[in-house]
Structure formats: structure tokens, C-alpha cells
Design an enzyme around this catalytic site. Structure first.
Site, mmCIF file in Angstrom:
data_model
loop_
_atom_site.group_PDB
_atom_site.id
_atom_site.type_symbol
_atom_site.label_atom_id
_atom_site.label_comp_id
_atom_site.label_asym_id
_atom_site.label_seq_id
_atom_site.Cartn_x
_atom_site.Cartn_y
_atom_site.Cartn_z
ATOM 1 N N ASP A 300 -3.804 -43.406 -7.188
ATOM 2 C CA ASP A 300 -2.501 -43.108 -6.573
ATOM 3 C C ASP A 300 -2.157 -41.662 -6.907
ATOM 4 O OD1 ASP A 300 -0.038 -43.494 -5.268
ATOM 5 O OD2 ASP A 300 0.926 -44.451 -6.981
ATOM 6 N N HIS A 301 -1.103 -41.160 -6.305
ATOM 7 C CA HIS A 301 -0.521 -39.878 -6.706
ATOM 8 C C HIS A 301 0.794 -40.154 -7.433
ATOM 9 C CE1 HIS A 301 -2.802 -37.998 -3.102
ATOM 10 N NE2 HIS A 301 -3.437 -37.702 -4.219
ATOM 11 N N PHE A 474 3.612 -43.276 -3.567
ATOM 12 C CA PHE A 474 3.289 -44.371 -2.640
ATOM 13 C C PHE A 474 1.967 -44.122 -1.915
ATOM 14 C CE2 PHE A 474 7.960 -44.285 -3.016
ATOM 15 C CZ PHE A 474 8.202 -45.572 -3.458
ATOM 16 N N HIS A 475 0.932 -43.748 -2.687
ATOM 17 C CA HIS A 475 -0.388 -43.496 -2.101
ATOM 18 C C HIS A 475 -1.491 -44.339 -2.751
ATOM 19 C CE1 HIS A 475 1.211 -39.213 -0.976
ATOM 20 N NE2 HIS A 475 1.674 -40.160 -0.178
ATOM 21 N N PRO A 476 -1.309 -45.664 -2.887
ATOM 22 C CA PRO A 476 -2.382 -46.468 -3.487
ATOM 23 C C PRO A 476 -3.624 -46.450 -2.597
ATOM 24 C CG PRO A 476 -0.701 -47.905 -2.560
ATOM 25 C CD PRO A 476 -0.172 -46.501 -2.464
#
Length: 567
Positions: A300-301, A474-476
Site C-alpha cells: 500500500d502507500h 487507499f492503494h492496496p
């Protein structure tokens, strides 16, 4: 009697809608598209108005609202993990930032065995195929694709211009297009918004065309329980329709394609008996195929907000006041213009914090208001902020099934900030952001530092701030990675190792997370794999030039040196 289709796609999100649209372009090919959420109601401003992007994250109608297990390096916080629910998936609730990633991300993938055709120049034609950019096509951008991309326009908020200029004055490059020749530097940021100011989700862009076809069946409120197998071949799915416990079965003549995202795709595979043997046996799930990488390699980020008071009344603070919102809403509704028509992320940048990074390791989104991403904790005054996040953390997490019940969320652990590199990047990033914010371009606007606050200076103080306040971007991704090694789940075409008739196509198959937001790369991957599924020749490789930093310094001399040494 179970209904039969050529393909069953589980998840009507950024990848699933792309696949459903492309596969049904071929005459006679039938597709069942299953979505656990509901329709994308076009009259619901929460998902259709770009400036309302915080609203869907606050509820459960459009958001799975997952939470992580207590994160060990983040004071044991349970952290948000929002994922889109409804036609469009996360493209229905995301921040609409159209960022493709760095060319070096894809060239890096292509160095991995089995992924040789994932170079940037192999991927670029598929980015172009998916896109219609409002100012027209060029070597990097498309003009006829389903995804509407809007560029920032002259006359937008003066803070956007000032923040880009401050980045350049701090010694970093200027780039006119973060998705063009050079990502590195500061410049305007494109957004997935239609010319009429509406969110350009994949439901709007792709499904609006495809849903008229008799060969595409879309079922909403359909929660897929299991993939059905005969031996090692996927032959269909069973799903729960609506709020009942009644199971419906559907059969796939050719393939089942899982496009449920980086949390739900590994969860569905595990629930169906494809995953790490020990985990499946502990839950009394019959093992169809022992595949240890399913749910591993989760990435993620993570990002922080650096917030400043604004000394001029030019921020969006008044638009947060309820009495100003009806006029903003009316202008958007009737004209498709004004504050409501933008996601307000119209400027950003990518930098390298140290020479050892070959391409940018920090991303900025600039926002002309001081507020949390999910709309909470708005500062009660004029302000602005930089979202600053690291791009390729070495930390790795996992998704694990907790129950056979498809309605129970899995156990999610990103293991954020697990390495020394993570801490170094955030310390560097905060200090460099402060240097950028002190440049002359922001002199007319910059007030006091609201957050972290100027007293937060030492490594220990910065680390404490990160532990307490960093949030997900919100970058899984990467939890069913492509590759050929023992922990790879799929090959370079999304086909699950050791199985027949089963693919995964979504952000979970990325081997390593890309540099930037994930919606555009996810759509590109689905476009590329759609051609493979259809047996079509890949689009011809691009010949466009792209920037490689090589020996170039991280930055030039800043206009105003504000480092302690200079003081």
C-alpha cells in the site's frame, strides 16, 4: 439448472468492468458480471460530484470499510482500508487522480521472469487505448478511450500554481505532464472526470456502452461465496443474491475471472480452497490447490498531511460551510462547473529524496484546504496542505481468511513502517516538504504550520508524528502477484498457477506497487490482459521517449535555502 456463460467475472470494479466490456465486443461471447454492491446511482451526488469524494468513505453503502489488524509499528492502530462497493468498484469512490506510475515501474516488472512483455512501452498503448483526454491525444495520451480524463485549466485556485512553483523553486524539475515524458518533478495533475464535471468511473466509461449488449448479464447485490471446481479446473461460482442465504450457481464454459481487488480476491481464492495449505486446513476448508502466495506480498502507500494556515481568503474553507454548499451543488448539477466539478487535487509532484533512488520515491498531492481525506477534522480557517507519501516501501503485509462466511471481513495486516528505509523516507519527506513550503512562491499565502507543527523537529518527534497520524492512501495491491517464483499466484496473463480456467485480474496481481495512484494502472492491466484472453495480437509497442534520471542530481540549488546549515 445453473445458468451458463462463457466467462464469469467476479467484481464490477476498475478491472472487471474493463474486461466485461472488451470480452463482449466479440460477437456471441457471453459474460456474467457479478457485483456485491449495488448500482452506481447517477442521482447520488456523493459518488457523482468530484468534490464530494470524502462522502462515500464515511458510510457503508459504497464502501466495504475494512479495518486492519492492529498495526505493530503504528502504535497498534487499527487503520482504515476503504474499498469500493457497487458498480465501478473503487473507481466509484476514489480520489479520481489519474496517475499512471513511472515508466521504471513497468520496466522493473519486465525484469522479472515471465513478465518480459510488461515494459513501459508495452503498457503505454493500453493506457492510451483506455483514455480520452480532454485536450486531445498525443504519443502518451489517448483520444478515443472509455475513461474521461480532464486536465487542470487556467484560472483554477491560485494555490495550485503557487505550490508547483514552490516545488520548482526548491530545486526540483518542472513537468507539464505527470503521465507524459517525465513523471519526476512538479506539475498539474489530471483527473478522471467527464467534460460535464461528473466522476468518470469505469461503470460510466465502460459499462454504459456494454450494458446494452444482450451478451452481458450484470447482477448487483451478488456476493460470490465460492469458485466451483472440477479437479483443478474452475467451472463456475456460487453466490448469495441480496440479503438472503440462498445460493445461486452459475457455470463458466471458458473461465472464471476474479477481479475483486487486493483484499477480496485473495479472500475469495482462499475461501474456495486455493491458497496456503496450513491456513485452509486451520479453517477446515478442503484444499483444491496449495498456493502459498495467495494473500501474501500485500502492499500500500502510506501518507501524511502537512497543513498550513492560509493568509489570504483563497482556500476552499468556505465551501466546507453548509450554507455555501447549496450554491456549489446547483452550479455543478446544472452546469457541470465550479468547485463541485473538481476533485481539488489539481497539482502534485514526484521527487527522489536521495541519490540511491533511481526514480521518484515520494508523491505529493496538493489540496487548497486543510482537511482529512475522509472529510473529517477540517481546520476551521483558511488553509492548504500537501499529502506526502512514500511510493515503494519494502514493508510487506498479508490478507488472511478468518471464516468460511463470505460476509465476514478477512484479517488484514499491511505491516506499515516495518523497515528502517520507511522511517528514513518519511523523515526526509517531511523535512523536504517544509523546505518546499518555505519558498518565495508561497510567501503571499503561507501562515503558520498547523500540522505537524513547527516544534516537531527531531527524528524521534517526526517518527512519533508518523506513528500517530500517517494514513493509508487507499492503494492496496500485490496480494496475488504475477510471476514465476514460489510465492507468485498468477502468470503474466493473470492465469492462476496450477489451475485451469481461472484468472485474477486487478491491482492484486501487481508484483510491486507502482509510483502513484492505482486506478489508471489497474484499468491498463485489464485492457492488456483482455487482448490475451480474446486471443488478439498485443497492440504494437510504443516508440515514445521517456525520462530516466540516470546520473541527474536529485535537485538543483533552491531559490531560498532554509536548511539549518544555511540559517
Amino acid at each position: 439448472m445453473a445458468q451458463e456463460y462463457d466467462y464469469i467475472i467476479v467484481g464490477a470494479g476498475s478491472a472487471g468492468n474493463t474486461l466485461a466490456t472488451r470480452l463482449t465486443e466479440d460477437e456471441g461471447v457471453t459474460v456474467l458480471l457479478l457485483e456485491a454492491g449495488g448500482p452506481d446511482y447517477r442521482f447520488d451526488f456523493r459518488t457523482q460530484m468530484p468534490a464530494a469524494l470524502a462522502f462515500p468513505l464515511q458510510g457503508r453503502r459504497y464502501n466495504w470499510a475494512y479495518e486492519t489488524d492492529p498495526e505493530p509499528h503504528m502504535n497498534g492502530r487499527r487503520m482504515e482500508c476503504g474499498r469500493g462497493k457497487g458498480l465501478g468498484g473503487s473507481s466509484l469512490i476514489n480520489g479520481m487522480c489519474y496517475i499512471r506510475g513511472n515508466a521504471m515501474d513497468y520496466d522493473g516488472w519486465a525484469k522479472l521472469p515471465g513478465l518480459e512483455d510488461w515494459t513501459y512501452l508495452d503498457c503505454l498503448p493500453y493506457f492510451r487505448k483506455a483514455e480520452t483526454r480532454d485536450i486531445g491525444p498525443n504519443d502518451y495520451h489517448g483520444g478515443e478511450g472509455p475513461v474521461s480524463v480532464t486536465t487542470p485549466k487556467a484560472g483554477n485556485n491560485p494555490l495550485f500554481h503557487a505550490m508547483v512553483e514552490a516545488g520548482v523553486q526548491a530545486g526540483y524539475p518542472r513537468t507539464e505532464d505527470l503521465n507524459g515524458y517525465q513523471q519526476e518533478g512538479f506539475g498539474p495533475m489530471d483527473r478522471t472526470v467527464t467534460p460535464k464535471g461528473r466522476r468518470a468511473s469505469t461503470a460510466r466509461g465502460y459499462l454504459d456502452t456494454a450494458k446494452k449488449r444482450s451478451t452481458l448479464t450484470i447482477v448487483t447485490h451478488a456476493l460470490t461465496d465460492k469458485i466451483l471446481f472440477e479437479g483443478k479446473r474452475a467451472v463456475g461460482v456460487s453466490y448469495l443474491q441480496g440479503s438472503t442465504e440462498e445460493r445461486v450457481e452459475a457455470r463458466a464454459r471458458k473461465e472464471v475471472i476474479v477481479s475483486s481487488g487486493a483484499i477480496a480476491s485473495p479472500q475469495l481464492l482462499q475461501r474456495s480452497g486455493v491458497g496456503p495449505r496450513a491456513l485452509l486446513e486451520s479453517l477446515d476448508i478442503p484444499v483444491v490447490h496449495d498456493l502459498p502466495g495467495v494473500g501474501e506480498n500485500l502492499q500500500d502507500h502510506l501518507e501524511l498531511y502537512l497543513q498550513y494556515a492560509c493568509t489570504q481568503p483563497v482556500s476552499l474553507y468556505p465551501s466546507l460551510l453548509w450554507w455555501n454548499q447549496p450554491a456549489i451543488g446547483a452550479e455543478w448539477l446544472f452546469n457541470g462547473t465550479g468547485i463541485g466539478a473538481s476533485n481539488q487535487f489539481e497539482a502534485g509532484g514526484f521527487i527522489r529524496t536521495r541519490e540511491e533512488f533511481e526514480w521518484p520515491n515520494i508523491q505529493y498531492h496538493f489540496l487548497p484546504v486543510a482537511i482529512n481525506y475522509n472529510g473529517s477534522n477540517g481546520v476551521k480557517e483558511h488553509g492548504f496542505q500537501a499529502h506526502m507519501g512514500s511510493m515503494r516501501s519494502p514493508s510487506r503485509g498479508r490478507v488472511q481468511l478468518k471464516s468460511k462466511d463470505p460476509r465476514q471481513h478477512p484479517s488484514i495486516l499491511f505491516n506499515y513502517m516495518a523497515t528502517e528505509q520507511d522511517w528514513q523516507e518519511f523523515r526526509d519527506g517531511i523535512r523536504l516538504t517544509r523546505e518546499i513550503m518555505q519558498q518565495p512562491a508561497l510567501d503571499p499565502f503561507r501562515g503558520r504550520e498547523i500540522s505537524p507543527g513547527i516544534e516537531v523537529q527531531t527524528d524521534e518527534q517526526l517518527d512519533k508524528f508518523v506513528r500517530e497520524h500517517a494514513e493509508t492512501a487507499f492503494h492496496p495491491s500485490c496480494s496475488c502477484k504475477m510471476g514465476t517464483d514460489d510465492m507468485a499466484v498468477v502468470d503474466g496473463q493473470g492465469r492462476v498457477h496450477g489451475m485451469q480456467g481461472l484468472r485474477v485480474v486487478d491491482a492484486s496481481i501487481m508484483p510491486i506497487i507502482t509510483t502513484g495512484n492505482l486506478n489508471a494502472p489497474t484499468i491498463m492491466m485489464a485492457e492488456k490482459i483482455a487482448d490475451k484472453i480474446r486471443g488478439r495480437q498485443p497492440l504494437p509497442r510504443s516508440t515514445a521517449a521517456y525520462y530516466v534520471a540516470g546520473e541527474a542530481p536529485v535537485r538543483g540549488k533552491p531559490m531560498r535555502d532554509v536548511t539549518p546549515a544555511a540559517q
